[in-house]
Design a protein around this motif. Structure first.
Motif, PDB file in Angstrom:
ATOM      1  N   ALA A 121       0.829  -1.209   0.000  1.00  0.00           N
ATOM      2  CA  ALA A 121       0.000   0.000   0.000  1.00  0.00           C
ATOM      3  C   ALA A 121       0.862   1.256   0.000  1.00  0.00           C
ATOM      4  O   ALA A 121       0.571   2.221  -0.725  1.00  0.00           O
ATOM      5  N   ILE A 122       1.912   1.261   0.791  1.00  0.00           N
ATOM      6  CA  ILE A 122       2.806   2.424   0.834  1.00  0.00           C
ATOM      7  C   ILE A 122       3.504   2.614  -0.513  1.00  0.00           C
ATOM      8  O   ILE A 122       3.581   3.735  -1.043  1.00  0.00           O
ATOM      9  N   TYR A 123       3.968   1.531  -1.090  1.00  0.00           N
ATOM     10  CA  TYR A 123       4.673   1.605  -2.374  1.00  0.00           C
ATOM     11  C   TYR A 123       3.723   2.045  -3.489  1.00  0.00           C
ATOM     12  O   TYR A 123       4.067   2.906  -4.310  1.00  0.00           O
ATOM     13  N   ASP A 124       2.529   1.485  -3.509  1.00  0.00           N
ATOM     14  CA  ASP A 124       1.554   1.840  -4.551  1.00  0.00           C
ATOM     15  C   ASP A 124       1.100   3.293  -4.437  1.00  0.00           C
ATOM     16  O   ASP A 124       0.599   3.867  -5.405  1.00  0.00           O
ATOM     17  N   ASN A 125       1.287   3.866  -3.251  1.00  0.00           N
ATOM     18  CA  ASN A 125       0.926   5.269  -3.030  1.00  0.00           C
ATOM     19  C   ASN A 125       2.100   6.212  -3.298  1.00  0.00           C
ATOM     20  O   ASN A 125       2.062   7.380  -2.933  1.00  0.00           O
ATOM     21  N   GLY A 126       3.157   5.665  -3.944  1.00  0.00           N
ATOM     22  CA  GLY A 126       4.307   6.484  -4.281  1.00  0.00           C
ATOM     23  C   GLY A 126       5.397   6.495  -3.233  1.00  0.00           C
ATOM     24  O   GLY A 126       6.351   7.277  -3.325  1.00  0.00           O
ATOM     25  N   GLY A 127       5.276   5.625  -2.223  1.00  0.00           N
ATOM     26  CA  GLY A 127       6.252   5.583  -1.150  1.00  0.00           C
ATOM     27  C   GLY A 127       7.449   4.699  -1.466  1.00  0.00           C
ATOM     28  O   GLY A 127       7.541   4.094  -2.541  1.00  0.00           O
ATOM     29  N   TYR A 128       8.347   4.620  -0.499  1.00  0.00           N
ATOM     30  CA  TYR A 128       9.621   3.920  -0.672  1.00  0.00           C
ATOM     31  C   TYR A 128       9.682   2.667   0.192  1.00  0.00           C
ATOM     32  O   TYR A 128       9.171   2.654   1.322  1.00  0.00           O
ATOM     33  N   LEU A 129      10.313   1.637  -0.356  1.00  0.00           N
ATOM     34  CA  LEU A 129      10.633   0.430   0.403  1.00  0.00           C
ATOM     35  C   LEU A 129      12.115   0.478   0.725  1.00  0.00           C
ATOM     36  O   LEU A 129      12.951   0.615  -0.165  1.00  0.00           O
ATOM     37  N   VAL A 130      12.436   0.352   2.014  1.00  0.00           N
ATOM     38  CA  VAL A 130      13.810   0.512   2.478  1.00  0.00           C
ATOM     39  C   VAL A 130      14.153  -0.667   3.385  1.00  0.00           C
ATOM     40  O   VAL A 130      13.331  -1.092   4.204  1.00  0.00           O
ATOM     41  N   SER A 131      15.364  -1.191   3.243  1.00  0.00           N
ATOM     42  CA  SER A 131      15.801  -2.259   4.143  1.00  0.00           C
ATOM     43  C   SER A 131      17.294  -2.154   4.377  1.00  0.00           C
ATOM     44  O   SER A 131      18.019  -1.527   3.605  1.00  0.00           O
ATOM     45  N   VAL A 132      17.740  -2.790   5.444  1.00  0.00           N
ATOM     46  CA  VAL A 132      19.172  -2.901   5.694  1.00  0.00           C
ATOM     47  C   VAL A 132      19.462  -4.311   6.208  1.00  0.00           C
ATOM     48  O   VAL A 132      18.638  -4.902   6.911  1.00  0.00           O
ATOM     49  N   CYS A 133      20.603  -4.854   5.795  1.00  0.00           N
ATOM     50  CA  CYS A 133      21.104  -6.119   6.309  1.00  0.00           C
ATOM     51  C   CYS A 133      20.063  -7.238   6.104  1.00  0.00           C
ATOM     52  O   CYS A 133      19.578  -7.434   4.998  1.00  0.00           O
ATOM     53  N   HIS A 134      19.699  -7.962   7.168  1.00  0.00           N
ATOM     54  CA  HIS A 134      18.721  -9.046   7.031  1.00  0.00           C
ATOM     55  C   HIS A 134      17.311  -8.529   6.777  1.00  0.00           C
ATOM     56  O   HIS A 134      16.418  -9.316   6.427  1.00  0.00           O
ATOM     57  N   GLY A 135      17.104  -7.231   6.928  1.00  0.00           N
ATOM     58  CA  GLY A 135      15.790  -6.669   6.639  1.00  0.00           C
ATOM     59  C   GLY A 135      15.336  -6.909   5.220  1.00  0.00           C
ATOM     60  O   GLY A 135      14.136  -6.855   4.926  1.00  0.00           O
ATOM     61  N   VAL A 136      16.282  -7.209   4.333  1.00  0.00           N
ATOM     62  CA  VAL A 136      15.924  -7.525   2.946  1.00  0.00           C
ATOM     63  C   VAL A 136      14.944  -8.704   2.885  1.00  0.00           C
ATOM     64  O   VAL A 136      14.189  -8.846   1.918  1.00  0.00           O
ATOM     65  N   ALA A 137      14.939  -9.527   3.923  1.00  0.00           N
ATOM     66  CA  ALA A 137      13.989 -10.645   3.975  1.00  0.00           C
ATOM     67  C   ALA A 137      12.553 -10.172   3.844  1.00  0.00           C
ATOM     68  O   ALA A 137      11.687 -10.885   3.317  1.00  0.00           O
ATOM     69  N   GLY A 138      12.280  -8.959   4.313  1.00  0.00           N
ATOM     70  CA  GLY A 138      10.931  -8.421   4.229  1.00  0.00           C
ATOM     71  C   GLY A 138      10.499  -8.056   2.832  1.00  0.00           C
ATOM     72  O   GLY A 138       9.306  -7.931   2.547  1.00  0.00           O
ATOM     73  N   LEU A 139      11.466  -7.886   1.931  1.00  0.00           N
ATOM     74  CA  LEU A 139      11.149  -7.525   0.549  1.00  0.00           C
ATOM     75  C   LEU A 139      10.905  -8.736  -0.338  1.00  0.00           C
ATOM     76  O   LEU A 139      10.359  -8.599  -1.432  1.00  0.00           O
ATOM     77  N   LEU A 140      11.319  -9.910   0.110  1.00  0.00           N
ATOM     78  CA  LEU A 140      11.379 -11.080  -0.768  1.00  0.00           C
ATOM     79  C   LEU A 140      10.046 -11.448  -1.402  1.00  0.00           C
ATOM     80  O   LEU A 140      10.002 -11.799  -2.581  1.00  0.00           O
ATOM     81  N   ASN A 141       8.969 -11.406  -0.642  1.00  0.00           N
ATOM     82  CA  ASN A 141       7.698 -11.936  -1.136  1.00  0.00           C
ATOM     83  C   ASN A 141       6.650 -10.884  -1.458  1.00  0.00           C
ATOM     84  O   ASN A 141       5.482 -11.203  -1.679  1.00  0.00           O
ATOM     85  N   ILE A 142       7.058  -9.619  -1.499  1.00  0.00           N
ATOM     86  CA  ILE A 142       6.125  -8.566  -1.910  1.00  0.00           C
ATOM     87  C   ILE A 142       5.920  -8.655  -3.422  1.00  0.00           C
ATOM     88  O   ILE A 142       6.884  -8.763  -4.175  1.00  0.00           O
ATOM     89  N   LYS A 143       4.668  -8.604  -3.846  1.00  0.00           N
ATOM     90  CA  LYS A 143       4.354  -8.702  -5.269  1.00  0.00           C
ATOM     91  C   LYS A 143       3.617  -7.460  -5.758  1.00  0.00           C
ATOM     92  O   LYS A 143       2.947  -6.767  -4.977  1.00  0.00           O
ATOM     93  N   ASP A 144       3.741  -7.199  -7.058  1.00  0.00           N
ATOM     94  CA  ASP A 144       3.027  -6.068  -7.641  1.00  0.00           C
ATOM     95  C   ASP A 144       1.614  -6.491  -8.035  1.00  0.00           C
ATOM     96  O   ASP A 144       1.202  -7.633  -7.798  1.00  0.00           O
ATOM     97  N   LYS A 145       0.885  -5.583  -8.650  1.00  0.00           N
ATOM     98  CA  LYS A 145      -0.514  -5.867  -8.981  1.00  0.00           C
ATOM     99  C   LYS A 145      -0.665  -6.971 -10.014  1.00  0.00           C
ATOM    100  O   LYS A 145      -1.732  -7.570 -10.145  1.00  0.00           O
ATOM    101  N   SER A 146       0.405  -7.238 -10.745  1.00  0.00           N
ATOM    102  CA  SER A 146       0.370  -8.309 -11.752  1.00  0.00           C
ATOM    103  C   SER A 146       0.788  -9.657 -11.181  1.00  0.00           C
ATOM    104  O   SER A 146       0.806 -10.656 -11.903  1.00  0.00           O
ATOM    105  N   GLY A 147       1.123  -9.672  -9.906  1.00  0.00           N
ATOM    106  CA  GLY A 147       1.521 -10.916  -9.267  1.00  0.00           C
ATOM    107  C   GLY A 147       2.992 -11.242  -9.406  1.00  0.00           C
ATOM    108  O   GLY A 147       3.420 -12.346  -9.056  1.00  0.00           O
ATOM    109  N   ASN A 148       3.779 -10.287  -9.893  1.00  0.00           N
ATOM    110  CA  ASN A 148       5.221 -10.503 -10.023  1.00  0.00           C
ATOM    111  C   ASN A 148       5.938  -9.992  -8.774  1.00  0.00           C
ATOM    112  O   ASN A 148       5.487  -9.060  -8.123  1.00  0.00           O
ATOM    113  N   TYR A 149       7.069 -10.624  -8.468  1.00  0.00           N
ATOM    114  CA  TYR A 149       7.856 -10.156  -7.332  1.00  0.00           C
ATOM    115  C   TYR A 149       8.327  -8.731  -7.589  1.00  0.00           C
ATOM    116  O   TYR A 149       8.848  -8.429  -8.660  1.00  0.00           O
ATOM    117  N   LEU A 150       8.160  -7.887  -6.599  1.00  0.00           N
ATOM    118  CA  LEU A 150       8.494  -6.473  -6.774  1.00  0.00           C
ATOM    119  C   LEU A 150       9.991  -6.262  -6.995  1.00  0.00           C
ATOM    120  O   LEU A 150      10.399  -5.317  -7.664  1.00  0.00           O
TER     121      LEU A 150
END
Length: 225
Positions: A121-150
């Motif tokens: 929701a934050i990303y689709d509203n023009g926001g940013y996804l940010v991670s550091v170190c192992h936090g990248v794990a949180g990005l792994l399974n986020i998908k876009d509206k087409s069902g592709n990995y972001l």
């Protein structure tokens, strides 16, 4: 100015062991310190809400700036003992979501749909996804509206396999960040182990290790101010 939502883990131990883990303190504290310098407000959320454990090893890597945040009653209350639950968060209030690290996140971040929905929701509203170190794990399974990995086709960094080996954790972690990023079509980038490295690809900003917190925070600040 909108706020930044900081995501932290509730996991207290390496799963299947009695060894404690949790949030890497500096990855929250140094980020908060950088946001405070430019008066960007932050909120804290975790998958379950409430208590966030600290990785005891992270306490060996503190400085005056980290300890000042750690000793701040507001950080203690909102960032460590009384984090929000995802259902208490309105994603439209935030310009970015920031995934902290610590090995604990490898167990609760990737599978938590409520956090993923906030991030989407934050990303689709023009926001940013940010991670550091192992936090990248949180990005792994986020998908876009087409069902592709972001992260497909994106330049991404995070804690490397070499760094896991040096940390003595390669045999106990549930996956390796580089392997999982590449499985999802991301381009995993890295520099020498335990050196500062942060990169931007569109509205996705990532840092390699605990020494990259301020670098990735400054990338975000440059976008927000």
């Amino acid at each position: 100015m909108k706020k930044v939502l900081i995501i932290e883990t509730n996991v207290t131990r390496y799963q299947g062991t009695t060894e404690p883990t949790g949030l890497w303190l500096g990855e929250a504290a140094e980020f908060v310190a950088e946001m405070q310098k430019v008066e960007i407000e932050v909120d804290f959320v975790s998958p379950k809400g409430g208590f966030v454990p600290l990785d005891p090893r992270s306490m060996k890597y503190t400085d005056e700036s980290i300890l000042e945040i750690y000793e701040d009653p507001d950080f203690i209350h909102r960032g460590l003992t009384n984090t929000l639950r995802p259902d208490q968060v309105n994603p439209t209030d935030y310009a970015a979501i920031y995934y902290t690290g610590g090995h604990g996140v490898m167990w609760d971040f990737p599978k938590d749909l409520t956090i993923q929905n906030l991030a989407t929701a934050i990303y689709d509203n023009g926001g940013y996804l940010v991670s550091v170190c192992h936090g990248v794990a949180g990005l792994l399974n986020i998908k876009d509206k087409s069902g592709n990995y972001l992260i497909e086709g994106k330049n991404i960094t995070g804690f490397t396999t070499a760094e896991e080996i040096l940390a003595g954790k390669k045999t106990v972690v549930p996956f390796l960040n580089q392997v999982e990023v590449e499985k999802r079509g991301g381009h995993f980038k890295k520099k020498r182990f335990y050196h500062e490295y942060a990169i931007k690809d569109g509205r996705i900003l990532t840092g390699q290790n605990p020494f990259s917190v301020r670098a990735v925070a400054k990338l975000l600040i440059d976008e927000l101010i």
